[in-house]
Design a protein around this motif. Structure first.
Motif, short mmCIF file in Angstrom:
data_model
loop_
_atom_site.label_atom_id
_atom_site.label_comp_id
_atom_site.label_asym_id
_atom_site.label_seq_id
_atom_site.Cartn_x
_atom_site.Cartn_y
_atom_site.Cartn_z
N GLY A 19 0.85 -1.24 -0.21
CA GLY A 19 0.02 -0.18 0.03
C GLY A 19 0.89 1.26 0.08
O GLY A 19 0.47 2.27 0.04
N GLN A 20 2.04 0.96 -0.10
CA GLN A 20 2.91 2.33 -0.03
C GLN A 20 3.42 2.42 -1.57
O GLN A 20 3.49 1.70 -2.61
CB GLN A 20 4.43 2.01 0.65
N TYR A 21 3.67 3.75 -1.84
CA TYR A 21 4.14 4.20 -3.35
C TYR A 21 5.66 3.86 -3.36
O TYR A 21 6.54 3.78 -2.81
CB TYR A 21 4.03 5.64 -3.33
N VAL A 22 5.85 3.15 -4.64
CA VAL A 22 7.24 2.68 -5.02
C VAL A 22 7.57 3.21 -6.35
O VAL A 22 6.64 3.11 -7.42
CB VAL A 22 7.03 1.08 -5.29
N MET A 23 8.73 3.51 -6.66
CA MET A 23 9.11 4.51 -8.04
C MET A 23 10.06 3.05 -8.45
O MET A 23 10.71 2.51 -8.01
CB MET A 23 9.87 5.61 -7.57
N VAL A 24 9.73 2.89 -9.82
CA VAL A 24 10.72 1.86 -10.75
C VAL A 24 11.55 2.67 -11.38
O VAL A 24 11.10 3.53 -12.19
CB VAL A 24 9.62 0.86 -11.34
N ILE A 25 12.79 2.29 -11.48
CA ILE A 25 13.89 2.53 -12.25
C ILE A 25 14.57 1.51 -12.93
O ILE A 25 14.77 0.48 -12.34
CB ILE A 25 15.04 3.33 -11.39
N LEU A 35 1.49 1.98 -6.39
CA LEU A 35 1.10 1.07 -4.95
C LEU A 35 1.61 -0.27 -5.13
O LEU A 35 1.23 -0.96 -6.47
CB LEU A 35 -0.02 0.87 -4.40
N LEU A 36 2.35 -0.90 -4.38
CA LEU A 36 2.81 -2.49 -4.44
C LEU A 36 1.72 -3.17 -4.38
O LEU A 36 0.88 -3.10 -3.28
CB LEU A 36 3.88 -2.48 -3.22
N GLU A 37 1.53 -4.23 -5.21
CA GLU A 37 0.28 -5.06 -5.35
C GLU A 37 0.76 -6.61 -4.83
O GLU A 37 0.09 -7.08 -4.08
CB GLU A 37 -0.33 -5.38 -6.67
N LYS A 38 1.95 -6.77 -5.44
CA LYS A 38 2.36 -8.29 -4.89
C LYS A 38 3.82 -8.46 -5.59
O LYS A 38 4.28 -7.72 -6.22
CB LYS A 38 1.55 -9.14 -5.31
N TYR A 39 4.54 -9.48 -4.95
CA TYR A 39 5.69 -9.64 -5.39
C TYR A 39 6.15 -11.10 -5.20
O TYR A 39 5.44 -11.89 -4.48
CB TYR A 39 6.74 -8.87 -4.65
N ASP A 40 7.06 -11.49 -5.88
CA ASP A 40 7.53 -12.96 -5.86
C ASP A 40 9.17 -12.66 -5.83
O ASP A 40 9.70 -11.53 -5.98
CB ASP A 40 7.13 -13.90 -6.53
N GLN A 41 9.88 -13.60 -6.16
CA GLN A 41 11.41 -13.77 -6.18
C GLN A 41 11.75 -13.08 -7.39
O GLN A 41 12.96 -12.48 -7.47
CB GLN A 41 11.99 -15.31 -5.89
N GLU A 42 11.04 -13.28 -8.45
CA GLU A 42 11.55 -12.79 -9.61
C GLU A 42 10.91 -11.26 -10.24
O GLU A 42 11.61 -10.64 -10.84
CB GLU A 42 11.35 -13.86 -10.71
N TYR A 43 9.80 -10.94 -9.68
CA TYR A 43 8.88 -10.12 -10.31
C TYR A 43 8.32 -9.03 -9.13
O TYR A 43 7.79 -9.70 -8.04
CB TYR A 43 7.80 -10.51 -11.16
N VAL A 44 8.14 -7.99 -9.38
CA VAL A 44 7.03 -7.02 -8.62
C VAL A 44 6.10 -6.43 -9.51
O VAL A 44 6.34 -6.12 -10.58
CB VAL A 44 7.97 -5.84 -8.05
N PHE A 58 13.74 -0.43 -7.24
CA PHE A 58 12.42 -0.16 -6.48
C PHE A 58 12.79 0.89 -5.08
O PHE A 58 13.32 0.26 -4.51
CB PHE A 58 11.62 -1.37 -6.20
N ILE A 59 12.09 1.93 -5.38
CA ILE A 59 12.47 3.11 -4.55
C ILE A 59 11.31 3.39 -3.69
O ILE A 59 10.45 3.91 -4.21
CB ILE A 59 13.08 4.27 -5.01
N HIS A 60 11.23 3.01 -2.39
CA HIS A 60 9.99 3.63 -1.64
C HIS A 60 10.22 4.78 -1.17
O HIS A 60 11.07 5.40 -0.72
CB HIS A 60 10.02 2.75 -0.34
N MET A 61 9.03 5.74 -1.71
CA MET A 61 9.23 7.07 -1.61
C MET A 61 7.84 7.43 -1.48
O MET A 61 6.73 6.75 -1.64
CB MET A 61 9.88 7.77 -2.61
N PRO A 62 7.48 8.75 -1.08
CA PRO A 62 6.20 9.42 -0.70
C PRO A 62 5.61 9.40 -2.33
O PRO A 62 6.35 9.73 -3.29
CB PRO A 62 6.16 10.72 -0.47
N PRO A 63 4.24 9.52 -2.59
CA PRO A 63 3.52 9.54 -3.70
C PRO A 63 3.78 11.12 -4.30
O PRO A 63 4.08 11.94 -3.48
CB PRO A 63 2.15 9.46 -3.58
#
Length: 70
Positions: A19-25, A35-44, A58-63
């Motif tokens: 439920g937190q904002y994640v920036m993808v680089i 918002l992070l929905e789900k993840y496993d060992q290979e994907y987010v 993946f950088i956790h940051m304010p929206p």
């Protein structure tokens, strides 16, 4: 211009991270965020799109600020 590779990956085992904002680089460029929905060992999964953990940071940051008209 001096450019440094981003070597930052958030800790996905933290339950508070959902439920937190994640920036993808990828390749030093912004490729998405949300918002992070789900993840496993290979994907987010963010906003229904899967991102490779091996090729993205993946950088956790304010929206981002959004202005809602009245």
């Amino acid at each position: 211009m001096n450019s440094n590779n981003l070597q930052f990956d958030v800790h996905f085992d933290n339950a508070l991270f959902f439920g937190q904002y994640v920036m993808v680089i990828r390749n030093e460029k912004y490729t998405g965020g949300g918002l992070l929905e789900k993840y496993d060992q290979e994907y987010v999964w963010i906003r229904g799109k899967k991102h490779s953990r091996a090729h993205c940071s993946f950088i956790h940051m304010p929206p981002p600020d959004v202005d809602f008209p009245n």
